[in-house]
Design an enzyme around this catalytic site. Sequence first.
Site, PDB file in Angstrom:
ATOM      1  N   HIS A 194      28.891  50.962  39.163  1.00  0.00           N
ATOM      2  CA  HIS A 194      28.266  50.650  38.041  1.00  0.00           C
ATOM      3  C   HIS A 194      28.011  51.940  37.198  1.00  0.00           C
ATOM      4  O   HIS A 194      28.297  51.776  35.904  1.00  0.00           O
ATOM      5  CB  HIS A 194      26.495  50.271  38.334  1.00  0.00           C
ATOM      6  CG  HIS A 194      26.553  48.822  38.648  1.00  0.00           C
ATOM      7  ND1 HIS A 194      25.500  48.302  39.676  1.00  0.00           N
ATOM      8  CD2 HIS A 194      27.284  48.105  38.370  1.00  0.00           C
ATOM      9  CE1 HIS A 194      25.682  47.171  39.711  1.00  0.00           C
ATOM     10  NE2 HIS A 194      26.954  46.601  38.933  1.00  0.00           N
ATOM     11  N   ARG A 301      38.103  39.197  31.289  1.00  0.00           N
ATOM     12  CA  ARG A 301      37.964  39.047  32.736  1.00  0.00           C
ATOM     13  C   ARG A 301      36.427  38.670  32.882  1.00  0.00           C
ATOM     14  O   ARG A 301      35.411  39.746  33.160  1.00  0.00           O
ATOM     15  CB  ARG A 301      38.298  40.308  33.701  1.00  0.00           C
ATOM     16  CG  ARG A 301      39.583  40.658  33.765  1.00  0.00           C
ATOM     17  CD  ARG A 301      39.934  41.879  34.691  1.00  0.00           C
ATOM     18  NE  ARG A 301      41.343  41.923  35.021  1.00  0.00           N
ATOM     19  CZ  ARG A 301      42.224  42.758  34.679  1.00  0.00           C
ATOM     20  NH1 ARG A 301      41.939  43.589  33.444  1.00  0.00           N
ATOM     21  NH2 ARG A 301      43.340  42.811  35.193  1.00  0.00           N
ATOM     22  N   ARG A 337      39.156  33.874  31.192  1.00  0.00           N
ATOM     23  CA  ARG A 337      39.670  33.737  32.348  1.00  0.00           C
ATOM     24  C   ARG A 337      38.230  33.427  33.337  1.00  0.00           C
ATOM     25  O   ARG A 337      37.334  34.257  33.412  1.00  0.00           O
ATOM     26  CB  ARG A 337      40.272  34.949  33.204  1.00  0.00           C
ATOM     27  CG  ARG A 337      40.940  34.286  34.414  1.00  0.00           C
ATOM     28  CD  ARG A 337      41.237  35.141  35.479  1.00  0.00           C
ATOM     29  NE  ARG A 337      40.471  36.340  35.801  1.00  0.00           N
ATOM     30  CZ  ARG A 337      41.085  37.790  36.287  1.00  0.00           C
ATOM     31  NH1 ARG A 337      42.392  37.753  36.479  1.00  0.00           N
ATOM     32  NH2 ARG A 337      40.319  38.672  36.337  1.00  0.00           N
ATOM     33  N   GLU A 434      49.960  33.813  39.877  1.00  0.00           N
ATOM     34  CA  GLU A 434      49.588  34.961  40.511  1.00  0.00           C
ATOM     35  C   GLU A 434      49.810  34.663  42.078  1.00  0.00           C
ATOM     36  O   GLU A 434      49.440  35.854  42.757  1.00  0.00           O
ATOM     37  CB  GLU A 434      48.580  35.716  39.883  1.00  0.00           C
ATOM     38  CG  GLU A 434      47.145  34.925  40.237  1.00  0.00           C
ATOM     39  CD  GLU A 434      45.610  35.468  39.874  1.00  0.00           C
ATOM     40  OE1 GLU A 434      45.648  36.758  39.656  1.00  0.00           O
ATOM     41  OE2 GLU A 434      44.701  34.752  39.699  1.00  0.00           O
ATOM     42  N   ASN A 457      49.720  41.824  38.823  1.00  0.00           N
ATOM     43  CA  ASN A 457      48.826  42.438  39.962  1.00  0.00           C
ATOM     44  C   ASN A 457      48.722  41.715  41.267  1.00  0.00           C
ATOM     45  O   ASN A 457      48.954  42.449  42.346  1.00  0.00           O
ATOM     46  CB  ASN A 457      47.588  42.866  39.448  1.00  0.00           C
ATOM     47  CG  ASN A 457      47.426  43.451  37.727  1.00  0.00           C
ATOM     48  OD1 ASN A 457      48.600  43.888  37.563  1.00  0.00           O
ATOM     49  ND2 ASN A 457      46.348  43.393  37.307  1.00  0.00           N
ATOM     50  N   ASP A 458      48.246  40.631  41.103  1.00  0.00           N
ATOM     51  CA  ASP A 458      48.163  39.696  42.425  1.00  0.00           C
ATOM     52  C   ASP A 458      49.422  39.477  42.990  1.00  0.00           C
ATOM     53  O   ASP A 458      49.700  39.336  44.372  1.00  0.00           O
ATOM     54  CB  ASP A 458      47.197  38.714  42.158  1.00  0.00           C
ATOM     55  CG  ASP A 458      45.621  39.266  42.547  1.00  0.00           C
ATOM     56  OD1 ASP A 458      45.572  39.835  43.354  1.00  0.00           O
ATOM     57  OD2 ASP A 458      44.927  38.786  41.564  1.00  0.00           O
ATOM     58  N   ARG A 468      46.974  45.606  46.941  1.00  0.00           N
ATOM     59  CA  ARG A 468      46.934  46.267  45.768  1.00  0.00           C
ATOM     60  C   ARG A 468      46.000  47.524  45.707  1.00  0.00           C
ATOM     61  O   ARG A 468      46.128  48.381  45.081  1.00  0.00           O
ATOM     62  CB  ARG A 468      46.631  45.499  44.582  1.00  0.00           C
ATOM     63  CG  ARG A 468      45.348  44.885  44.793  1.00  0.00           C
ATOM     64  CD  ARG A 468      45.011  43.595  43.663  1.00  0.00           C
ATOM     65  NE  ARG A 468      44.745  44.047  42.290  1.00  0.00           N
ATOM     66  CZ  ARG A 468      44.387  43.288  41.266  1.00  0.00           C
ATOM     67  NH1 ARG A 468      44.707  41.839  41.461  1.00  0.00           N
ATOM     68  NH2 ARG A 468      43.900  43.861  40.150  1.00  0.00           N
ATOM     69  N   CYS A 505      49.766  38.728  31.672  1.00  0.00           N
ATOM     70  CA  CYS A 505      48.619  39.608  31.523  1.00  0.00           C
ATOM     71  C   CYS A 505      48.219  40.656  32.543  1.00  0.00           C
ATOM     72  O   CYS A 505      47.251  41.496  32.867  1.00  0.00           O
ATOM     73  CB  CYS A 505      47.064  38.749  31.400  1.00  0.00           C
ATOM     74  SG  CYS A 505      46.934  37.826  32.949  1.00  0.00           S
TER      75      CYS A 505
HETATM   76  C1  PEP Z   1      46.679  40.262  37.959  1.00  0.00           C
HETATM   77  O1  PEP Z   1      46.743  39.585  39.067  1.00  0.00           O
HETATM   78  O2  PEP Z   1      47.783  40.262  37.551  1.00  0.00           O
HETATM   79  C2  PEP Z   1      45.656  40.040  37.135  1.00  0.00           C
HETATM   80  C3  PEP Z   1      45.796  40.197  35.665  1.00  0.00           C
HETATM   81  O3  PEP Z   1      44.145  39.734  37.305  1.00  0.00           O
HETATM   82  P1  PEP Z   1      43.324  40.530  37.946  1.00  0.00           P
HETATM   83  O4  PEP Z   1      43.947  42.139  37.748  1.00  0.00           O
HETATM   84  O5  PEP Z   1      41.948  40.619  37.165  1.00  0.00           O
HETATM   85  O6  PEP Z   1      43.225  40.351  39.461  1.00  0.00           O
HETATM   86 MG    MG Z   2      44.739  38.753  39.415  1.00  0.00          MG
END
Ligand code: PEP
Ligand code: MG
Length: 589
Positions: A194, A301, A337, A434, A457-458, A468, A505
């Site tokens: 936080h 997000r 999202r 993802e 990312n995922d 990750r 994204c």
């Molecule tokens: C992703 O997974 O690429 C993504 C944009 O979502 P997050 O990073 O919020 O999991």
């Molecule tokens: Mg993701």
Amino acid sequence: MSRILEGVGASAGRALGPVHWIDWDIPLVPHRTIRPEEVADEVERFAQARARALELVSHLQAETAHRIGQFEGKVFESQAMMIEDPDLIQGTLSYVRDNFVSAERAFDWQVLEMRIRMQESAHAMLVDRLADLHDVRVRVLSHLLGRGDPGDLVTDMDEPSILLGTELPPSIAARLDPARILGVVLSGGSRGAHGVILARALGIPVIVAVGRSLDSIADGDRLLIDGRTGEMRINPSPQAVEGFHRAIAQATHRREALQKVAGQPTKTKDGVQTVVQANLELPHEAEEAARLGADGVGLFRTEFLVIGRREIPGEEDQLREYRTVLEAFPGREVTLRTFDIGGDKFPLFLHLPPEDNPYLGWRGIRICLDMPELFGNQLRAAIRASADGNIRLLIPFVSTVEEIQRTRDMLTEAYAALGQEDSGARVPLGVMVETPAAVELLDLLAPYVDFVSLGTNDLTQYVLAADRGNGNLGKLYDPLHPALVRMYRRVVEESVRHELDLSVCGELAGDVLGVAALLGLGYRKFSVAVTGLPEIREVLRNVSAEGLSNLMRKLDRAESGDEIRRAVARYLTENGVLPDPVPIGLSGE
Ligand code: PEP
Ligand code: MG
């Protein structure tokens, strides 16, 4: 001789200044036993200390909501919850009644037990809450020990400084003045804590998780930090300092130049139109994103509105936050999202025991479909907000067609609940690609959705079986790994075939080499972190889509991510685009 240390970049920006250690702690709680007839008094003292602590926390919440934002104020809700935690209260009272110890001794033992349980769980969300617990401990004990409020620790410095500590308790973060606090470096902490969220909202550079080596820095040392890369230099040489000032001047100059073209479309050198949108974590970031010329929001997000909350967020609350973002982008796409909770983000209202493999567990759309009240509130808030702007709904972590079918059904129900029809004019629905399953099933998902957003990312962690968040995996977690690059190309082909609006994204779109590679693979729409907007738009304006397309074709048989990275870097350098690869804050030595 200057030295370099490394942590995890948690809030972008560079700073140079003297260090100031914060010692937000109660060093020693005296062991005091009491007589049986004093028990009632101790119980009363404890009740008073908790009441006073609650009062201060709600004061801080109101002050923070006013100074930083409504959402940021809510970070204090979890502290209020801890102060009222029945286990913590009952446990403390039992120690007082059964062991005849003072309220402060009993409370401290209880906090210690709670802390150990949280640390042992290794659950990211619980680890994020350690700083909150620390805050509560210091606050309640200060009252019990008659020390007054310890909140002015960060105002007693002679000159603007970089704060050092183990954690950044929210009650300190909420009072930081960006004119006096140049940066924050923590031996512990996490991006989701936080206090770190608050510092980020204030625009203060932060580095977390440096480890024990941070103790080697003493008051009086000077520090040069880069909150994007997580690197810092202790007692930098005159050349490094000069390099820092030069880099800051260049960055300011560049920012000013880029702001002049903020309103202009982002066309490549060969005239291909691209779209660059913003990724938002907090509603108030929308304003800055709009100022930097974002073509809307490609990823908001929304789960950051629920983390740390003890109740499911209401429809009205959400509507207010969504409207804040829409106001900054009249007529532009704003992609909400839906709650991507689970993984490393667990709101307190879920009351979940930690999972063994949270990233492979109850997450994203799985939770939303299992909790109709949670999802229904969000869908209705989004539909109502869509009356004021161009809202789109993006569904995270989809791995089956059924999930999207059920989401469509729930959206229809949400329209019905609002007395409206789910007509052709409904809120556009999109799927995050993802998971490997979503890549494979894109043709089957297509009839149910209007758009697709690639979550690199995922997708990277699921395709490469590389967590990750695991720093030990280093280069294994590589979003430009050939297996992924091949998948990215297939996603473009399927989206074109099914006439789906496609964007990226994931963080790869915000990386200079990544966005160039994606452009070469056929992507035209990108959504990047607000701080990355000017740079990514500049890269796109200075490359040729055709040139990069030829290059990526040649790299179809590349054997490693490094090979792809090197080739794209060479192309960019030859075209005069690649900025200095040395993190500018640390160059010059
Ligand atoms: C992703 O997974 O690429 C993504 C944009 O979502 P997050 O990073 O919020 O999991
Ligand atoms: Mg993701």
